[in-house]
Write a protein that holds these residues in place. Structure first.
Motif, PDB file in Angstrom:
ATOM      1  N   GLY A 225       5.222   1.792 -15.355  1.00 56.88           N
ATOM      2  CA  GLY A 225       6.206   2.877 -15.295  1.00 56.88           C
ATOM      3  C   GLY A 225       5.647   4.279 -15.461  1.00 56.88           C
ATOM      4  N   PHE A 226       4.348   4.450 -15.220  1.00 64.40           N
ATOM      5  CA  PHE A 226       3.800   5.808 -15.220  1.00 64.40           C
ATOM      6  C   PHE A 226       4.210   6.487 -13.913  1.00 64.40           C
ATOM      7  CE2 PHE A 226       0.806   3.444 -17.935  1.00 64.40           C
ATOM      8  CZ  PHE A 226       0.808   4.246 -19.064  1.00 64.40           C
ATOM      9  N   GLY A 227       4.252   7.827 -13.923  1.00 69.80           N
ATOM     10  CA  GLY A 227       4.602   8.560 -12.707  1.00 69.80           C
ATOM     11  C   GLY A 227       3.412   8.678 -11.767  1.00 69.80           C
ATOM     12  N   ALA A 228       3.646   9.327 -10.631  1.00 67.25           N
ATOM     13  CA  ALA A 228       2.566   9.532  -9.651  1.00 67.25           C
ATOM     14  C   ALA A 228       1.909  10.885  -9.902  1.00 67.25           C
ATOM     15  CB  ALA A 228       3.131   9.484  -8.242  1.00 67.25           C
ATOM     16  N   CYS A 229       0.631  10.967  -9.556  1.00 67.47           N
ATOM     17  CA  CYS A 229      -0.127  12.203  -9.775  1.00 67.47           C
ATOM     18  C   CYS A 229       0.282  13.263  -8.753  1.00 67.47           C
ATOM     19  CB  CYS A 229      -1.615  11.910  -9.635  1.00 67.47           C
ATOM     20  SG  CYS A 229      -2.643  13.382  -9.585  1.00 67.47           S
TER      21      CYS A 229
ATOM     22  N   SER B 173       2.178   4.136  -6.002  1.00 63.34           N
ATOM     23  CA  SER B 173       2.205   5.581  -6.288  1.00 63.34           C
ATOM     24  C   SER B 173       1.068   6.291  -5.559  1.00 63.34           C
ATOM     25  CB  SER B 173       2.130   5.821  -7.795  1.00 63.34           C
ATOM     26  OG  SER B 173       0.936   5.293  -8.317  1.00 63.34           O
ATOM     27  N   VAL B 174      -0.084   5.639  -5.488  1.00 59.44           N
ATOM     28  CA  VAL B 174      -1.217   6.274  -4.809  1.00 59.44           C
ATOM     29  C   VAL B 174      -0.985   6.310  -3.292  1.00 59.44           C
ATOM     30  CG1 VAL B 174      -3.704   6.109  -4.374  1.00 59.44           C
ATOM     31  CG2 VAL B 174      -2.819   5.630  -6.650  1.00 59.44           C
TER      32      VAL B 174
ATOM     33  N   PHE C 276       0.832  -1.203   0.000  1.00 62.44           N
ATOM     34  CA  PHE C 276       0.000   0.000   0.000  1.00 62.44           C
ATOM     35  C   PHE C 276       0.865   1.251   0.000  1.00 62.44           C
ATOM     36  CE2 PHE C 276      -2.234   3.473   2.046  1.00 62.44           C
ATOM     37  CZ  PHE C 276      -3.460   3.468   1.403  1.00 62.44           C
TER      38      PHE C 276
ATOM     39  N   LEU D 193      -7.266  -1.848  -6.731  1.00 58.96           N
ATOM     40  CA  LEU D 193      -5.929  -2.285  -6.313  1.00 58.96           C
ATOM     41  C   LEU D 193      -5.143  -2.837  -7.500  1.00 58.96           C
ATOM     42  CD1 LEU D 193      -6.756  -4.053  -2.914  1.00 58.96           C
ATOM     43  CD2 LEU D 193      -5.917  -1.721  -3.297  1.00 58.96           C
TER      44      LEU D 193
ATOM     45  N   SER E  81      -5.401  13.999  -2.342  1.00 66.32           N
ATOM     46  CA  SER E  81      -4.615  12.774  -2.167  1.00 66.32           C
ATOM     47  C   SER E  81      -5.234  11.837  -1.142  1.00 66.32           C
ATOM     48  CB  SER E  81      -3.186  13.111  -1.737  1.00 66.32           C
ATOM     49  OG  SER E  81      -2.556  13.842  -2.756  1.00 66.32           O
TER      50      SER E  81
ATOM     51  N   GLY F 276      -8.363  11.592  -0.765  1.00 65.91           N
ATOM     52  CA  GLY F 276      -9.606  11.061  -1.315  1.00 65.91           C
ATOM     53  C   GLY F 276     -10.835  11.941  -1.243  1.00 65.91           C
TER      54      GLY F 276
ATOM     55  N   LYS G 125      11.015   9.539  -9.067  1.00 68.00           N
ATOM     56  CA  LYS G 125      10.234   8.607  -9.879  1.00 68.00           C
ATOM     57  C   LYS G 125       9.547   9.363 -11.019  1.00 68.00           C
ATOM     58  CE  LYS G 125       5.904   5.999  -9.568  1.00 68.00           C
ATOM     59  NZ  LYS G 125       6.071   4.788 -10.337  1.00 68.00           N
ATOM     60  N   ASN G 126       8.958  10.502 -10.691  1.00 70.13           N
ATOM     61  CA  ASN G 126       8.214  11.253 -11.692  1.00 70.13           C
ATOM     62  C   ASN G 126       9.114  11.822 -12.779  1.00 70.13           C
ATOM     63  OD1 ASN G 126       5.861  10.657 -10.440  1.00 70.13           O
ATOM     64  ND2 ASN G 126       5.642  12.623  -9.398  1.00 70.13           N
TER      65      ASN G 126
ATOM     66  N   MET H  99      -0.693  -0.131 -13.260  1.00 67.99           N
ATOM     67  CA  MET H  99      -0.250   1.205 -13.682  1.00 67.99           C
ATOM     68  C   MET H  99       1.184   1.465 -13.200  1.00 67.99           C
ATOM     69  SD  MET H  99      -1.972   4.770 -12.479  1.00 67.99           S
ATOM     70  CE  MET H  99      -1.295   4.795 -10.823  1.00 67.99           C
ATOM     71  N   ASP H 100       1.458   1.106 -11.946  1.00 65.81           N
ATOM     72  CA  ASP H 100       2.811   1.304 -11.413  1.00 65.81           C
ATOM     73  C   ASP H 100       3.825   0.427 -12.137  1.00 65.81           C
ATOM     74  OD1 ASP H 100       1.901   3.205  -9.713  1.00 65.81           O
ATOM     75  OD2 ASP H 100       1.902   1.960  -7.905  1.00 65.81           O
TER      76      ASP H 100
ATOM     77  N   TYR I 197      -9.013   3.536  -3.432  1.00 60.01           N
ATOM     78  CA  TYR I 197      -7.774   2.808  -3.168  1.00 60.01           C
ATOM     79  C   TYR I 197      -7.530   2.698  -1.665  1.00 60.01           C
ATOM     80  CZ  TYR I 197      -2.955   1.246  -3.823  1.00 60.01           C
ATOM     81  OH  TYR I 197      -1.803   0.506  -3.820  1.00 60.01           O
ATOM     82  N   LEU I 198      -7.777   3.799  -0.972  1.00 59.98           N
ATOM     83  CA  LEU I 198      -7.589   3.809   0.472  1.00 59.98           C
ATOM     84  C   LEU I 198      -8.542   2.812   1.128  1.00 59.98           C
ATOM     85  CD1 LEU I 198      -6.314   5.107   2.969  1.00 59.98           C
ATOM     86  CD2 LEU I 198      -8.091   6.848   2.888  1.00 59.98           C
TER      87      LEU I 198
ATOM     88  N   VAL J 186      -4.231  -0.067 -10.183  1.00 63.72           N
ATOM     89  CA  VAL J 186      -3.134   0.809  -9.743  1.00 63.72           C
ATOM     90  C   VAL J 186      -1.809   0.039  -9.762  1.00 63.72           C
ATOM     91  CG1 VAL J 186      -2.184   2.054  -7.758  1.00 63.72           C
ATOM     92  CG2 VAL J 186      -4.559   2.416  -8.419  1.00 63.72           C
TER      93      VAL J 186
ATOM     94  N   LEU K 258     -10.628   7.925  -7.089  1.00 64.88           N
ATOM     95  CA  LEU K 258      -9.760   6.742  -7.128  1.00 64.88           C
ATOM     96  C   LEU K 258      -8.953   6.656  -5.841  1.00 64.88           C
ATOM     97  CD1 LEU K 258      -7.552   5.252  -9.850  1.00 64.88           C
ATOM     98  CD2 LEU K 258      -6.448   6.015  -7.757  1.00 64.88           C
ATOM     99  N   ASN K 259      -8.423   7.799  -5.390  1.00 61.73           N
ATOM    100  CA  ASN K 259      -7.634   7.790  -4.152  1.00 61.73           C
ATOM    101  C   ASN K 259      -8.451   7.244  -2.992  1.00 61.73           C
ATOM    102  OD1 ASN K 259      -5.424   8.877  -5.448  1.00 61.73           O
ATOM    103  ND2 ASN K 259      -5.934  10.985  -4.922  1.00 61.73           N
TER     104      ASN K 259
ATOM    105  N   LEU L  18       9.242  10.547  -4.728  1.00 65.16           N
ATOM    106  CA  LEU L  18       8.237  10.791  -5.774  1.00 65.16           C
ATOM    107  C   LEU L  18       8.807  11.647  -6.898  1.00 65.16           C
ATOM    108  CD1 LEU L  18       5.056  11.416  -3.630  1.00 65.16           C
ATOM    109  CD2 LEU L  18       5.205   9.810  -5.531  1.00 65.16           C
TER     110      LEU L  18
ATOM    111  N   LEU M 128      -3.039   8.730 -14.088  1.00 68.74           N
ATOM    112  CA  LEU M 128      -4.103   8.634 -13.083  1.00 68.74           C
ATOM    113  C   LEU M 128      -5.446   9.207 -13.542  1.00 68.74           C
ATOM    114  CD1 LEU M 128      -3.876   7.106 -10.519  1.00 68.74           C
ATOM    115  CD2 LEU M 128      -3.753   9.220  -9.260  1.00 68.74           C
TER     116      LEU M 128
ATOM    117  N   SER N 252      10.137   9.208 -15.349  1.00 68.86           N
ATOM    118  CA  SER N 252       9.146   8.513 -16.171  1.00 68.86           C
ATOM    119  C   SER N 252       9.031   9.100 -17.578  1.00 68.86           C
ATOM    120  CB  SER N 252       7.782   8.521 -15.471  1.00 68.86           C
ATOM    121  OG  SER N 252       7.363   9.845 -15.282  1.00 68.86           O
TER     122      SER N 252
END
Ligand code: SF4
Ligand code: FES
Lengths: 238, 252
Positions: B215-219, A10-11, A6, B205, A195, A197, A91-92, B211-212, B245-246, B208, B241-242, A88, B180, A95
Motif C-alpha cells: 500500500g505504498f504510493g507511487a513515486c 506503480s512503476v 506490468f 519484479l 520514469s 529509467g 492512489k497516492n 511494495m504495491d 523493472y522495465l 515492486v 530501479l525503473n 496515480l 521507492l 496512501s
C-alpha cells in the motif's frame, strides 16, 4: 510477467506517464513551431505576410494524411496521460489517511513537483477552452472564413485567431494556461526521463537543465501569441 | 561549542494502540543539556512521566549511533529532525535553544500503521526484502575476494546504495508515502554486483509487487525522500530501479 501486471504496477504506471508525457512534449515542439509562423507578420520580418505563412502551415497540419492519423494517436496519448495521472493521484493521496500536523512544505521538494495533479487539471481545463476556440471550429464547423493562396483554398485560421485574442479575458486565460503548462513541464520534463529509467547522473543533470530551457522557450513563445495579437503586433496592416 | 541547558515545550503524538484515534499531548522539560541527544531528552521526559505515575511515551530506538535505522521521529515537519543526513538518535540538543517548542509525530503512512505513540510497524519493509533482497551463494570455503572482478565505479555505487538503513524516513517525507527510494536502494545495491545477477530480474519484479501490495504510493520524483535520507541515498537509484523493472518486465 503479464503485460497487464506490468502496466498496473506503480512503476509501470509511471512508465506510461513518462512515455506519454514525452510524446506530448514532442507534440508541443511541433505545435509551437507551426504557431510561431504567425510571427512572420511582425514588422521586423514581413508585415505584408498577413498570416500567409501561419495559414499555410496550419493547412498543412490539417490536410496531411499522416498528420491527421497522428492526431488520433495524440488524443490517445492525452487521454492515457490524463486518466493514468488521476489514477496515480488518487492512489497516492489514499496512501496516507492521517496527515501531519506540521507539513514539510518546500523543505526538500519544489511546490510544483508536488502539484502535478493540480497543474495538470488546470492544463486540462485550458485545453478544453483552447480546443473549442480553434480545433473544433476547424474540424467540425463551417464557421471559419476561407482564404486562398495560389489557388488553394483553406481556413483563415489567422483571422480567427485575431478575433479570439481580441478578448482580454481570453488573453488572460491563455497566459494562465501557459504558466500552468510551464510549471508542469519544469518538473515533468526531467521526471519523465527518470520514469523511463535514465539513471546516469550526468544525463539527469543535463536533462534537468534542458528541461528548464525547453520550458522557458516554449512557454514564452506560446504566451507571446495572444499578447502579440492583443497589442496588434501582428494582424492585417494593409 | 559552549555547553548550556534549556527548558522546552514538547508537543508529542500519543496514541494508545492502532485502534485509538490519538492526540497531541504537551509536556514541559527542564534542565536539558545541549550535549544530550534528542532521544536522551526523551529518556529524561519519560523518567519524569514515570515518576509522576503517567504513561511514558513509546518510541523506537536501538543502536543510538545512526546505523540501525530503528529510531523514527517526525520532528517539526521533518523526518529525523532539522539536520541534514542525520538520524533522530544522532540529533543533538544543541540544535535547539531555551524556550523552543518542538512538535514530534510518528511516521505517517497507511503502510506504516501506528503501534503506539511514536512507534510504527515497519514490517512492510521486511516483507519487501524477503520478496527479493537476497542472493544465492555456494556454501563451503570462502571464495577468494578477488576471484570476481567488479568495476570500481559500480562497487562504489553499490556500496552507497547498501548504506540504506531501512529507517523509512523516505516514506515519511514523501507526499505519496512512496517507498521507492528504499526499494531503489535495495535493488541497485544488488543489481550492480555480479553476485546479484542470478536473481536480478525476479528480484526487481517481486520487490515492486510486494511494495504495491503493502500500500505504498507511487513515486513522483519530488526529491523529498533524498533530502531527508540519513544515508544520502541518491534519487538516481529510483531511476535505476525503473530501468531494471522495465528490462525485467519486458523479458519475464
Ligand atoms: S533510503 Fe534513506 S530514508 Fe529511506 S529507508 Fe533507506 S536510509 Fe532510510
Ligand atoms: S537508533 Fe539506530 S539509527 Fe537511530
Amino acid at each position: 510477467m503479464k503485460w497487464s501486471d506490468f502496466f498496473t504496477s506503480s512503476v509501470g504506471k509511471k512508465f506510461v506517464m513518462g512515455l506519454t508525457g514525452l510524446f506530448l512534449i514532442s507534440f508541443l515542439i511541433i505545435h509551437v513551431g507551426v504557431n510561431a509562423c504567425m510571427f512572420a507578420d511582425l514588422s521586423i520580418f514581413n508585415p505584408a505576410d498577413d498570416g500567409t505563412m501561419f495559414n499555410i502551415a496550419a493547412h498543412f497540419m490539417g490536410s496531411m494524411v499522416v498528420i491527421r492519423l497522428l492526431e488520433y494517436v495524440l488524443f490517445l496519448g492525452i487521454i492515457l496521460h490524463i486518466v493514468q495521472g488521476y489514477v496515480l493521484e488518487a492512489k497516492n493521496r489514499g496512501s496516507r489517511s492521517v496527515g501531519y500536523d506540521v507539513k514539510m512544505g518546500n523543505r526538500g521538494s519544489k511546490w510544483y513537483s508536488r502539484s502535478m495533479g493540480l497543474l495538470g487539471t488546470l492544463i486540462l481545463l485550458f485545453l478544453v477552452i483552447h480546443l473549442a476556440h480553434f480545433w473544433v471550429k476547424a474540424r467540425f464547423t463551417e464557421s471559419l472564413e476561407p482564404v486562398s493562396y495560389r489557388g488553394v483554398e483553406m481556413h483563415n485560421m489567422f483571422k480567427e485567431m485575431l478575433i479570439v485574442f481580441k478578448e482580454p479575458l481570453v488573453v488572460v486565460i491563455y497566459v494562465l494556461g501557459c504558466i500552468s503548462l510551464a510549471y508542469h513541464l519544469a518538473h515533468g520534463f526531467q521526471s519523465a526521463f527518470r520514469s523511463i529509467g535514465v539513471h546516469n547522473k550526468k544525463y539527469n543533470l543535463m536533462l534537468t537543465s534542458l528541461g528548464y530551457g525547453f520550458t522557458i522557450i516554449v512557454t514564452l513563445l506560446f504566451i507571446l501569441m495572444p499578447i502579440a495579437v492583443y497589442f496588434d503586433w501582428v494582424g492585417y496592416h494593409n | 561549542m559552549e555547553h548550556y541547558t534549556m527548558s522546552l515545550t514538547l508537543k508529542v503524538w500519543k496514541q494508545q494502540n492502532s485502534q485509538d484515534k490519538g492526540r497531541f499531548e504537551t509536556y514541559q522539560v527542564k534542565d536539558i543539556s545541549s550535549e544530550m541527544s534528542f532521544l536522551e531528552m526523551f529518556d529524561v521526559l519519560n523518567e519524569q512521566l514515570i515518576r509522576e505515575g503517567k504513561d511514558p511515551i513509546a518510541f523506537d530506538h536501538d543502536c543510538r549511533e545512526g546505523i540501525c535505522g530503528t529510531c523514527s521521529m517526525y520532528i517539526d515537519g521533518r523526518p529525523h529532525g532539522p539536520w541534514h543526513a542525520n538520524t533522530t538518535c544522532q540529533l543533538h540538543m544543541r540544535a535547539y535553544k531555551d524556550g523552543d517548542t518542538i512538535v514530534v509525530e510518528p511516521w505517517r503512512a497507511n503502510a506504516f500503521p501506528v503501534i503506539k505513540d511514536l512507534v510504527v510497524d515497519r514490517s512492510a519493509f521486511d516483507r519487501i526484502i524477503q520478496a527479493g533482497g537476497y542472493i544465492s551463494v555456494n556454501t563451503g570455503n570462502a571464495v577468494d575476494a578477488n576471484a570476481l572482478p567488479v568495476d570500481k565505479d559500480k562497487a562504489d555505487a553499490s556500496f552507497a546504495a547498501a548504506a540504506c538503513i531501512g529507517c523509512g524516513a523516505c516514506v515519511a517525507a514523501c507526499k505519496n508515502s512512496s517507498a521507492l527510494l528504499f526499494v531503489g536502494a535495495k535493488v541497485s545495491h544488488l543489481a550492480l554486483l555480479p553476485q546479484g545477477d542470478p536473481e536480478r530480474k525476479n528480484r526487481v519484479l517481486n520487490m515492486v509487487a510486494q511494495m504495491d501490495r503493502e500500500g505504498f504510493g507511487a513515486c513522483t520524483a519530488t526529491g523529498a525522500c533524498e533530502a531527508v535520507c540519513p544515508k544520502e541515498i541518491s534519487l538516481s537509484n529510483i531511476s535505476r530501479l525503473n530501468k531494471e523493472y522495465l528490462a525485467a518486465g519486458l523479458e519475464k
